[in-house]
Design a protein around this motif. Sequence first.
Motif, mmCIF file in Angstrom:
data_model
loop_
_atom_site.group_PDB
_atom_site.id
_atom_site.type_symbol
_atom_site.label_atom_id
_atom_site.label_comp_id
_atom_site.label_asym_id
_atom_site.label_seq_id
_atom_site.Cartn_x
_atom_site.Cartn_y
_atom_site.Cartn_z
ATOM 1 N N ALA A 129 0.843 -1.195 0.000
ATOM 2 C CA ALA A 129 0.000 0.000 0.000
ATOM 3 C C ALA A 129 0.879 1.245 0.000
ATOM 4 C CB ALA A 129 -0.894 -0.005 1.236
ATOM 5 N N LEU A 130 0.498 2.202 -0.834
ATOM 6 C CA LEU A 130 1.161 3.508 -0.825
ATOM 7 C C LEU A 130 0.147 4.540 -1.333
ATOM 8 C CD1 LEU A 130 1.899 3.711 -4.061
ATOM 9 C CD2 LEU A 130 3.944 2.544 -3.399
ATOM 10 N N PRO A 131 0.441 5.847 -1.141
ATOM 11 C CA PRO A 131 -0.612 6.840 -1.427
ATOM 12 C C PRO A 131 -1.184 6.774 -2.839
ATOM 13 C CG PRO A 131 1.186 7.859 -0.261
ATOM 14 C CD PRO A 131 1.637 6.476 -0.578
ATOM 15 N N GLN A 132 -0.343 6.682 -3.848
ATOM 16 C CA GLN A 132 -0.863 6.569 -5.208
ATOM 17 C C GLN A 132 0.270 6.313 -6.189
ATOM 18 O OE1 GLN A 132 -2.633 10.486 -5.178
ATOM 19 N NE2 GLN A 132 -1.082 11.267 -6.524
ATOM 20 N N PRO A 133 -0.054 5.775 -7.367
ATOM 21 C CA PRO A 133 1.009 5.640 -8.371
ATOM 22 C C PRO A 133 1.525 7.047 -8.690
ATOM 23 C CG PRO A 133 -0.995 4.520 -9.074
ATOM 24 C CD PRO A 133 -1.358 5.322 -7.879
ATOM 25 N N GLY A 134 2.799 7.139 -8.992
ATOM 26 C CA GLY A 134 3.356 8.458 -9.319
ATOM 27 C C GLY A 134 3.694 9.279 -8.090
ATOM 28 N N SER A 135 3.531 8.708 -6.898
ATOM 29 C CA SER A 135 3.890 9.447 -5.683
ATOM 30 C C SER A 135 5.370 9.230 -5.399
ATOM 31 C CB SER A 135 3.064 8.938 -4.500
ATOM 32 O OG SER A 135 3.338 7.568 -4.285
ATOM 33 N N ILE A 136 5.913 9.984 -4.451
ATOM 34 C CA ILE A 136 7.333 9.802 -4.122
ATOM 35 C C ILE A 136 7.577 8.390 -3.590
ATOM 36 C CG2 ILE A 136 7.049 10.866 -1.817
ATOM 37 C CD1 ILE A 136 10.193 11.719 -3.256
ATOM 38 N N GLN A 137 6.595 7.857 -2.827
ATOM 39 C CA GLN A 137 6.759 6.504 -2.297
ATOM 40 C C GLN A 137 6.856 5.493 -3.449
ATOM 41 O OE1 GLN A 137 4.541 8.716 -1.217
ATOM 42 N NE2 GLN A 137 4.762 8.886 1.004
ATOM 43 N N HIS A 138 6.007 5.688 -4.476
ATOM 44 C CA HIS A 138 6.036 4.792 -5.636
ATOM 45 C C HIS A 138 7.386 4.886 -6.351
ATOM 46 C CE1 HIS A 138 4.422 3.808 -9.911
ATOM 47 N NE2 HIS A 138 4.958 2.752 -9.359
ATOM 48 N N MET A 139 7.884 6.125 -6.505
ATOM 49 C CA MET A 139 9.154 6.294 -7.219
ATOM 50 C C MET A 139 10.314 5.687 -6.439
ATOM 51 S SD MET A 139 8.530 7.521 -10.057
ATOM 52 C CE MET A 139 6.819 7.243 -10.369
ATOM 53 N N LEU A 140 10.291 5.850 -5.107
ATOM 54 C CA LEU A 140 11.369 5.282 -4.290
ATOM 55 C C LEU A 140 11.351 3.758 -4.372
ATOM 56 C CD1 LEU A 140 11.071 7.592 -1.147
ATOM 57 C CD2 LEU A 140 12.964 7.562 -2.773
ATOM 58 N N LEU A 141 10.137 3.196 -4.338
ATOM 59 C CA LEU A 141 9.995 1.743 -4.441
ATOM 60 C C LEU A 141 10.535 1.275 -5.798
ATOM 61 C CD1 LEU A 141 8.788 -0.794 -3.045
ATOM 62 C CD2 LEU A 141 6.671 -0.347 -4.287
ATOM 63 N N SER A 142 10.199 2.042 -6.843
ATOM 64 C CA SER A 142 10.662 1.674 -8.191
ATOM 65 C C SER A 142 12.178 1.779 -8.297
ATOM 66 C CB SER A 142 10.035 2.584 -9.249
ATOM 67 O OG SER A 142 8.647 2.555 -9.142
ATOM 68 N N MET A 143 12.760 2.832 -7.691
ATOM 69 C CA MET A 143 14.227 2.990 -7.735
ATOM 70 C C MET A 143 14.903 1.783 -7.101
ATOM 71 S SD MET A 143 15.065 6.830 -6.493
ATOM 72 C CE MET A 143 14.663 8.273 -7.466
ATOM 73 N N ALA A 144 14.390 1.403 -5.914
ATOM 74 C CA ALA A 144 14.995 0.272 -5.207
ATOM 75 C C ALA A 144 14.760 -1.025 -5.979
ATOM 76 C CB ALA A 144 14.418 0.169 -3.802
ATOM 77 N N ALA A 145 13.556 -1.159 -6.586
ATOM 78 C CA ALA A 145 13.247 -2.381 -7.333
ATOM 79 C C ALA A 145 14.183 -2.508 -8.531
ATOM 80 C CB ALA A 145 11.790 -2.365 -7.788
ATOM 81 N N GLU A 146 14.489 -1.383 -9.156
ATOM 82 C CA GLU A 146 15.392 -1.419 -10.316
ATOM 83 C C GLU A 146 16.786 -1.887 -9.895
ATOM 84 O OE1 GLU A 146 16.641 2.288 -12.043
ATOM 85 O OE2 GLU A 146 16.453 1.447 -14.058
ATOM 86 N N ARG A 147 17.230 -1.342 -8.767
ATOM 87 C CA ARG A 147 18.573 -1.681 -8.313
ATOM 88 C C ARG A 147 18.645 -3.117 -7.782
ATOM 89 N NH1 ARG A 147 19.371 2.806 -5.710
ATOM 90 N NH2 ARG A 147 18.644 1.947 -3.751
#
Lengths: 310, 226
Positions: A129-147
Motif C-alpha cells: 500500500a502507498l498513497p498513489q502511483p506516481g507518488s514519491i513513495q512509488h518512485m522510491l519503491l521503483s528505484m529500489a526495485a530497479e537496483r
Amino acid sequence: MVKEIIVAFVVLILLAGCSQERKGFSVAEQYGLAYAPVTIMKEKGFLKDSLPGVEIEWKQMANTTSIRESMVAGDLDIGFMALPPFFIGADKGMEWKILSGLSEVPLALVSLDEDIQSLSDFDESDRIALPQPGSIQHMLLSMAAERELGDARYFDDRIVSMTHPDGMHALLANIDIAGHFTSPPYIFMELENPKAHVVLTGKEAMEERFTFVVGVSTDKFSMTNPLWEDAFKDALAEAVSFIEKNPYEASQILSKSYGLDEEKIYEYITREDMLYTLEINGMKKIHDFMKGEGYIDDLGEIDKLVRGEG
Amino acid sequence: MVFPSAFEVAESLREGIFEGNLIVQILYSLELIGKGLLISVFLAMCVGYVCLKASGFKKIFETIVALLHPLPGVALLPLVILWVGTGKTAITIIIVHGAFWPLMQNVLSGMASIPDIYFKVGDNYGFSTSEKIIRILIPASAPFLIAGLKIAWARAWRALISAEMIFGAAGLAGGIGWAIYRSRVFMDVAGIVSGLAVIIIIGIAVEKFVFGFIENRTVKKWGMTE
C-alpha cells in the motif's frame, strides 16, 4: 434588437462578476507531520501579520492529485506536495514552479511479516500500500526495485492506492497488505507494533538526501501577486525557525491540529531525521529517474523549475 | 491539457488496447461485474421465493430493502476492507450490495403487481410452488425484473469503478476503474476520457445486445411492452 442587447448586457454583467478582483489567495496542504511548518504558520498567524487585510484560504486536501487539479482549475494558488507529482504536472504543461522546500523526513516501507526482510522477499500475491502511483513513495519503491531486482516496474501491478491512515490500518489489521510505504507520523506509529520492521528506507532507495515536500505556486499567482508570494515564503521561513527554536510550543499547536499526543509530537519533530528546511534536495536524481522510466519527458534545466532561479 | 482532442483520446485508446493492457482490464472488470450480478440475481430469486412462501417475511424484507438500499457502497468500503481486505472479494461484495437491493426492490414490486387471480388459476391447474415461479411469477413480473436487471447492471458498474478508484488494483492489472485512476494521477486527461469511452461503449453494447435480446425474447414477444 432590444432583446439581443439586453441578453448581451446580462451576459457581460455575469462575466464581469466572474472576474472579480481577488482579495486574497488560497493554500493547500496535506495531512502529516511533514507539513508542520504550514500548520504552524497558519495557527500562529505569521502571514496575517505581514499581509494585513489579505484573505487567506487554508485547505487541507486528501491527496496531491486533488491539489494539482485545483491548481489547474485556478481554484488554488499555492500547494504542498512531493517532487514526482510536481514533475508530472510540469511535464503535462502546468505553468507552475517550486517556491521552496519544506521538509526532509524519514520514509519507509514497513512490513509485519517476519519473512519479508528485503524487496525480493515479497512474493507474487503480496501487495504494497502507498498513497498513489506516481507518488514519491512509488518512485522510491521503483528505484529500489530497479537496483535490487533489475526491474523498476516490478511492483507496479501489486501496489494498492491508500491514504496514509487507511494504509496503516490495513497493515496493522494484517489483512491483505504485506507492506506499507509511508511517512511520519504513520511510520513511527506503525513501528510501535513489536512485529513491524522496516524493509526499505527512503534514503536507501534514493542513496542521497532528498526533499519530501515542496511548496509550489502557479505562475499566474506569482506574476499577479509577487508581494504576497514573497510574504508567504518569509512566513514559511519564520515557521520553520519557530519549530526549531520552540519545539514545545510547536508540539502544543500541532497536537491540537493533528489530534495526537503532545509529547509524542515533541519526540517526533525533534528527531534528528525530521528536518524542516526551505532547501531543496534530490531534484535532479528524481527527475532523471522519472525521465529514464518514461514517466515524464526531459524537463530541461532543473533549476528553472525553482522560482527565482535559473 | 484539460480538454483533450478526439484524436488524442483515440490515440490513447489505441495505445491502451495494443500496447497496454486495456483488454485485460476490460475483461477483469466484466468478470467481476458478471460474478456480482449472478450472485445478486441468485440471491434475489431465493429471497423472492421465500417472500412468496411467507408473506410475513416479505414485509420484514421490504423494510430491510428500504433501510439498506440507500447506503452507498463507497461508505461501506472502510468496513469491507477491514473484514475481507482489498482483493476481489471486497469489490464483489460492493458490487453485490450495489446490484442486489434495486433488483430486489423490483422483484418485490413485480410480485406485488401480479393480480391474485393468476395464482388462483395456477392453484386450479395444481401448480407446485416452483411451477408457479417459473410459469406465473417470472413471466408476469418480467418487465419489472428486466428493469431491475438494468438498474443492477448500472449500479454494479458504479460500485466497481468507485471501489477500484478508491483502493486500487485488486488483480494483476486491475480493472477500468484503476486504469482511469492511474490516468488521473499521471495527469493523462486523454486516458481518463478513453476509460470513460470504454465504459460507455460497453454499456451501449450490453443494452443493445444482451438486454435487447432478452426483451425481444420475452416481454416484447409476449406483447407486454412496445
